[in-house]
Design a protein around this motif. Sequence first.
Motif, mmCIF file in Angstrom:
data_model
loop_
_atom_site.group_PDB
_atom_site.id
_atom_site.type_symbol
_atom_site.label_atom_id
_atom_site.label_comp_id
_atom_site.label_asym_id
_atom_site.label_seq_id
_atom_site.Cartn_x
_atom_site.Cartn_y
_atom_site.Cartn_z
ATOM 1 N N UNK A 891 0.821 -1.209 0.000
ATOM 2 C CA UNK A 891 0.000 0.000 0.000
ATOM 3 C C UNK A 891 0.853 1.255 0.000
ATOM 4 N N UNK A 892 2.162 1.121 0.042
ATOM 5 C CA UNK A 892 3.051 2.277 0.006
ATOM 6 C C UNK A 892 3.410 2.605 -1.446
ATOM 7 N N UNK A 893 4.051 3.740 -1.698
ATOM 8 C CA UNK A 893 4.508 4.048 -3.069
ATOM 9 C C UNK A 893 5.559 3.045 -3.529
ATOM 10 N N UNK A 894 5.753 2.974 -4.825
ATOM 11 C CA UNK A 894 6.705 2.012 -5.386
ATOM 12 C C UNK A 894 7.353 2.586 -6.637
ATOM 13 N N UNK A 914 -5.007 -0.091 -9.086
ATOM 14 C CA UNK A 914 -4.692 -0.638 -7.768
ATOM 15 C C UNK A 914 -4.526 0.486 -6.753
ATOM 16 N N UNK A 915 -3.819 1.528 -7.146
ATOM 17 C CA UNK A 915 -3.600 2.655 -6.237
ATOM 18 C C UNK A 915 -4.911 3.369 -5.895
ATOM 19 N N UNK A 916 -5.803 3.469 -6.851
ATOM 20 C CA UNK A 916 -7.102 4.088 -6.569
ATOM 21 C C UNK A 916 -7.896 3.257 -5.579
ATOM 22 N N UNK A 917 -7.737 1.936 -5.684
ATOM 23 C CA UNK A 917 -8.378 1.064 -4.691
ATOM 24 C C UNK A 917 -7.834 1.380 -3.305
ATOM 25 N N UNK A 918 -6.516 1.521 -3.190
ATOM 26 C CA UNK A 918 -5.922 1.789 -1.885
ATOM 27 C C UNK A 918 -6.320 3.171 -1.373
ATOM 28 N N UNK A 919 -6.474 4.096 -2.283
ATOM 29 C CA UNK A 919 -6.913 5.430 -1.865
ATOM 30 C C UNK A 919 -8.297 5.355 -1.226
ATOM 31 N N UNK A 920 -9.175 4.599 -1.873
ATOM 32 C CA UNK A 920 -10.528 4.444 -1.346
ATOM 33 C C UNK A 920 -10.520 3.641 -0.050
ATOM 34 N N UNK A 1370 -7.759 -7.345 5.756
ATOM 35 C CA UNK A 1370 -8.887 -7.529 4.838
ATOM 36 C C UNK A 1370 -8.672 -6.737 3.550
ATOM 37 N N UNK A 1371 -8.217 -5.497 3.681
ATOM 38 C CA UNK A 1371 -7.982 -4.662 2.498
ATOM 39 C C UNK A 1371 -6.927 -5.274 1.591
ATOM 40 N N UNK A 1372 -5.890 -5.845 2.176
ATOM 41 C CA UNK A 1372 -4.829 -6.466 1.370
ATOM 42 C C UNK A 1372 -5.344 -7.701 0.644
#
Length: 1706
Positions: A891-894, A914-920, A1370-1372
């Motif tokens: 969930x961190x930058x890469x 994927x990043x938009x999912x993590x943002x939400x 759960x998010x992962x």
Amino acid sequence: MGSKDHAVFFREMTQLILNEMPKAGYSSILNDFVESNFFVIDGDSLLVTCLGVKSFKWGQNLHFFYLVECYLVDLLSNGGQFTIVFFKDAEYAYFDFPELLSLRTALILHLQHNTNIDVQTEFSGCLSQDWKLFLEQHYPYFLIVSEEGLSDLQTYLFNFLIIHSWGMKVNVVLSSGHESDTLRFYAYTMESTDRNQTFSKENETVIQSAYKSLIQHLEEIRVLVLATHFEHLKWNDMMEEAYQTLFLLQHLWSEGSDIQRVLCVTSCSLSLRMYHRVLVHSNCLSLQEVEDFCRLRCLCVAFQLHLPLSQRACSRVITCSWIRNSDSFLKMNKWCEYFILSNLNVFGCWNLNLNHVSDLYDEQLLKNIAFYYEFESTQEPHLNLGDSIRRDYEDLWNVVSHLVKEFNVGKSFPLRTTRRHFLRQEKSVIQEISLEKMPSVGFIPMTSAVIDEFVGDMMKDLPILKSDDPVVPSLFKQKTSDELLHWHAQRLLSDDYDRIKCHVDEQSRDPHVLDFLKKIQDYQQFYGKSLESISTKVIVTQTTRPKEDSSGASGEILQNTKPHQITKKSKKKSFLKEDQNKAQQNDDLLFSIEEEMKNNLHSGIRKLEDYLTSCASNSVKFGVEMLGLIACFKAWKKHCRGEGKISKDLSIAVQMMKRIHSLLERYPEILEAEHHQYIAKCLKYLGFNDLANSLDPTLIGDDKNKKKYSIDIGPARFQLQYMGHYLIRDERKDRDPRVQDFIPNAWQQELLDVVDKNESAVIVAPTSSGKTYASYYCMEKVLRESDVGVVVYVAPAKSLVGQVAATVENRFTKTLPAGRTLCGAFTRDYCHNVLNCQVLITVPECFEILLLAPHRQKWVERIRYVIFDEVHYLGREVGAKFWELLLVIIRCPFLVLSATINNPNLLTKWLQSVKQYWKQADKIMEEKCISEKQADKCLNFLQDHSYKNQSYEVRLVLCGERYNDLEKHICSVKHDDVYFDHFHPCAALTTDIIEKYGFPPDLTLTPQESIQLYDTMAQVWETWPRAQELCPEEFILFKNKIVIKKLDARKYEENLKAELTNWIKNGQVKKVKRVLKNLSPDSLSSSKDMVKMFPLLVEKLRQMDKLPAIFFLFKNDDVGKRAGSVCTFLEKTETKSHPHTECHSYVFAIDEVLEKVRKTQKRITKKNPKKAEKLERKKVYRAEYINFLENLKILEISEDCTYADVKALHTEITRNKDSTLERVLPRVRFTRHGKELKALAQRGIGYHHSSMYFKEKEFVEILFVKGLIRVVTATETLALGIHMPCKSVVFAQDSVYLDALNYRQMSGRAGRRGQDLLGNVYFFDIPLPKIKRLLASSVPELRGQFPLSITLVLRLMLLASKGDDPEDAKAKVLSVLKHSLLSFKRRRAMETLKLYFLFSLQLLIKEDYLNKKGNPKKFAGLASYLHGHEPSNLVFVNFLKRGLFHNLCKPAWKGSQQFSQDVMEKLVLVLANLFGRKYIPAKFQNANLSFSQSKVILAELPEDFKAALYEYNLAVMKDFASFLLIASKSVNMKKEHQLPLSRIKFTGKECEDSQLVSHLMSCKKGRVAISPFVCLSGNTDNDLLRPETINQVILRTVGVSGTQAPLLWPWKLDNRGRRMPLNAYVLNFYKHNCLTRLDQKNGMRMGQLLKCLKDFAFNIQAISDSLSELCENKRDNVVLAFKQLSQTFYEKLQEMQIQMSQNHLE
């Protein structure tokens, strides 16, 4: 058949092939750069392979063609580029099978007319000259061929093809035993080895003679067979009869027709006529019966014309066969079909539709019709045919009647005029379909947060069983064995990090341990410093503020006091004196450079350029450049007045223009009028008058006199042709304060901005372009931010981990709190400071272990950045599943780095989603914290996850320009010498490639090659309209331009490429072909032994100053042998005529100094101790140097007989401290290859491959970078980003592993940035066609693979239920499930994944790993820990729970803790069946070995284990079949009713007006989840439960295959239904402890064998440790047995390795 000698030779040839089969490698035969992997398929092998498929019944043509197209689509969908070859001689093998003759001919017609596949039929045989020429011209990557035919004679034909291919250095891939998935096509590869090539060469005469004998025998068989059916009619007679029949039909159907009607009427009419002519035996059918049979055949074709596949797939299955009396006519009919089909090419102008040539014969349909009229039509009322079918049938029969002129064949009705049945009367005629074995479709109810969110929308539409349903209890397994009741089966196990032993306790405070750790760190820093000359940067955490100056105002007052003023003045004087000394040294240096340029211009210029590199002042640089220009100008005039009158040395002119370029481009603000005048004068003397006038219009000179100085070449052409790699690159001039060592390019600055803003990026840049710098900048940023943040660097292979870790240790140093360290490493073999470091270097599989471990999530929260290097491995065979999971779970930058991705936009968009999912997800989690009024927790959450400053942006950063140019050269051997020919990249292309795909993006030209392309184009097309416009002197970007830059040359190249493309578009294809041909070098062929010429190649490169160089080979053994051969070559050429080398002169000089030191040291010791100490140091340095010279024996080796850089050796040894050799030599003193490596290093030679000890590899890497070794032979592992830049790269061996991806990775090593502006790539002993394909192939596209497995689902559910932070876990888990690359923007694929997820859950619940809420149960941890071995892990746990291991592991005697050898061997047998599975091709079982096959083929499991395995497999098969039944409901059946390759549709409106059709096509039950094509052979859903048929019958568009089911059969069947045995290498090793015998008998290469045994030992150790953790009773027999086995196996392996090392040293 031929002489006795030939029969003996046939057996010898067969035995050679069989003996090679255990050595066959089973791997993906299509890699990422598939355009380079051109291969050939033997058409008859393809035919035989598909005929042998278990689900296929002979006579079902459409099913057969479906199998063929599935096979080819599997190759094409993975990017295969191939040609199918049908040899004319191969047709002889089918004379005993006339039905296959017609099928073979129809297959050729179908492939030629209905597909775009290249089909070759003109080659007479595999030993013909035209076939040999084809192989030489195209050099296929491999040849797909069958190892077994339908008869011994056909097998011999295949054997000849295999032997001949090996002799032509073409590898062989077996057509049977293959498997495919979404990304790969796996098959057995039998490489062309030296042994096989020698056999082919030594037996060349015998092979030719035996082949001719075989063909002659087959021709005799043909004559006999024809005589049997057609008596006196010969082959040509029958061909003429078929021609006349077709000729008559053409007049009847002049407007054309379709192939089904044509073949029906012509074959029936020809068969009737021939049958009428031939004497009919009493036991054969009468002529009237034959007429009845032909009527049935015509009616069957009418059915085929009108019934769609959906209706035909419901046909009844007639199990009885034709009566024996009909055999003669049936074979005659098939012969007639063959002759008809063979004549079709003569009627090319006839409008004949060949779309349905794949559906010429349906035996099941014909039998159905015959059965009805023989057994069922007697019942009243008769079933009608339907108007359309009746009409077509009558038309067909009428044409047959018309074509048969010799006699009257009767009317179309009644169909049967005779009474004899054509079908045998048997008890069970119609196959009954029973679905009792099929599972009831229904899901066990289950629920959890993950399940509900991911598949909740789908669950409501699925059949869910009720909780109280009586079926539910029966679905669960029986209770666990009583012996396991005291086990803690639900306990979570330690992971690999816990179990991989560190060398020392990192937390220990023991002084010896601390000293050892300090030595490791010192060596790591030394290793890193050896790889790159970058000073260490001290990192200070930003939160630590510097202490304020406590002196305050009093300090200022103090500075104005008198003592301070005196000190200040003294310092000022000191600085002035130092500046004066530096100025004097500078003047002296410039004077020496000026003098050197007078004596030797080129040597002086090198010194001048070295000075410019180290100088910081622009004004000084300008003066030096002017000094150089003046020297060049004088040298040019002097040269032209002397030697230049005959032939001018343009290298002087090049140096002059380099100086002019530099002055005008880099110092425009310093240049004055007088400088412009001088530069103009220089240009005038070179003959560039227009350029000189543009710079100084007032310049006047003697033009006539200056002609003798002119180079007689236009300025633009001169700059491109002679200064190409010197052209100035467009670089930024404004420095970036973030970068100290260089000025970054625009794309590099963008990368730095990405890191500063905490963004993510996909970076695609060529090798050696500098993309790695961003990684170290990212590390520095994280290190400065805090002492807890972590950056993870994911390397593609463990060989790179050590280098990166050493580089990090050298680049950075930081004072950290106790217990923290800067850098750590984690691989499966080694871990160091993993959880307490700030920079972790690891590999994908190990990083995945940490990310999915529930109890490691607190550490995961500390990760601030992840760097993925070589991310194109996402699409490769090995490790692909890890890369995809890592990218979606973090969930961190890469930062994602790669040099070889063709679709970076798709990859970026996927990662953005994927990043938009993590943002939400982060927003939801934050809101949840606030809504629950847990502000403190929320703040901790934000702080822990560092979300405050995180950006969710993903940028795409591209760099398309490689800094260094690459030139390619082909090496050839002529007159016992090695020659080099330049290879123009455009020569690799064809007009088809340019027309279809354009120029590959990374196929770039050097400026010289652009000029060569223009000249060739102008030569080919003399009236080329744009010749003047694209002439270098007239090109708009070059005209009157003094400084042509690299970017200008690139635009010129683009214009030429666009023009060449336009030639093709405008119809000038022939001219383009001539251009490409003229650019291509001559085809290379040499009868010389290229291996013996290898040392001469190295020597030639040394003479041309092309060292250092890396020579790539692909076999570990050859790497060492080639290095040794070079060393031997130097030893042989060594003479004693040069006893005094440069090294000797250094030694003698030091000796003289040493004598002086000794005399004076005593005298001055008392007077000046410091001076004495300095003299003592000189003595020590001299002693060290002499010691080194003795170690490497330089004193005994002439300078001409070593590739070591002698000056580099001297520089290294005379360093004040940290001598490289002093550090590295002791490390390899006792290693396996250490003695050999040191001996080679004496000559400046080394080698590098994956089987070497890491210290040995480091030894070579360090010495190579230092210049102490300049010749290295290596395998492809060296291309994985390992820092070993060189001037040249040589491909010195061809291999199946030399694909275009490896080519790009390896060739990217050539050209050292900062040292070489031009890199060189050489091809030695690589066929020209292969070279062209390597260069012409495009960069691969990343494609997603099937992301889920049963064990992965189990691990995800473990994480979700046991994670430190449930919401985070759960998010992962949901991110992994929702964001596979396979399902990105593909709704259907996502539906399949959801169903597979449900199937996995159901299986895990039934196997008692999960409960209905998704929480882990018994042994979930054990199965999860062994995740790398699915399905063996599930089977192992199943055996354990059943108590089978407790039954097996009985102590030697009561009360003992030791187990007998017999118990241990049985335990190894079981484990080898689970974790040591390597299959051997089925044909090997026919081998006639000199030793027992049991030494090669692994025995089956003990009976109790075998029974348990069968029960497990049956349960899994039923569950998987249930999943397929549900998944099939959402399949697009329109696609299932068309052939997968040709896309020919067999759809249409079902025939409803025919009662007979309704009667015959009434079996719809049990044909839901299988392909309608396979239903034609009588297959049903029950075949989903058969391991040999599941992959053949499954619906292709369902999105999964049988490989996704966790099945582990005790044997494996190939696609022809033959058992493929397991290799017994593990058990043999355990019994005999001898690798040599294994190498000889089990057929595995030593390196491969050692790797497999180490993996097996690792698995045993892992199981043993796991069982010890799960069981508290340390005296449990299973625990003790596994512990004993683990120790014994490890000891045997260690003993064997020690023995190997000793043998090597001897």
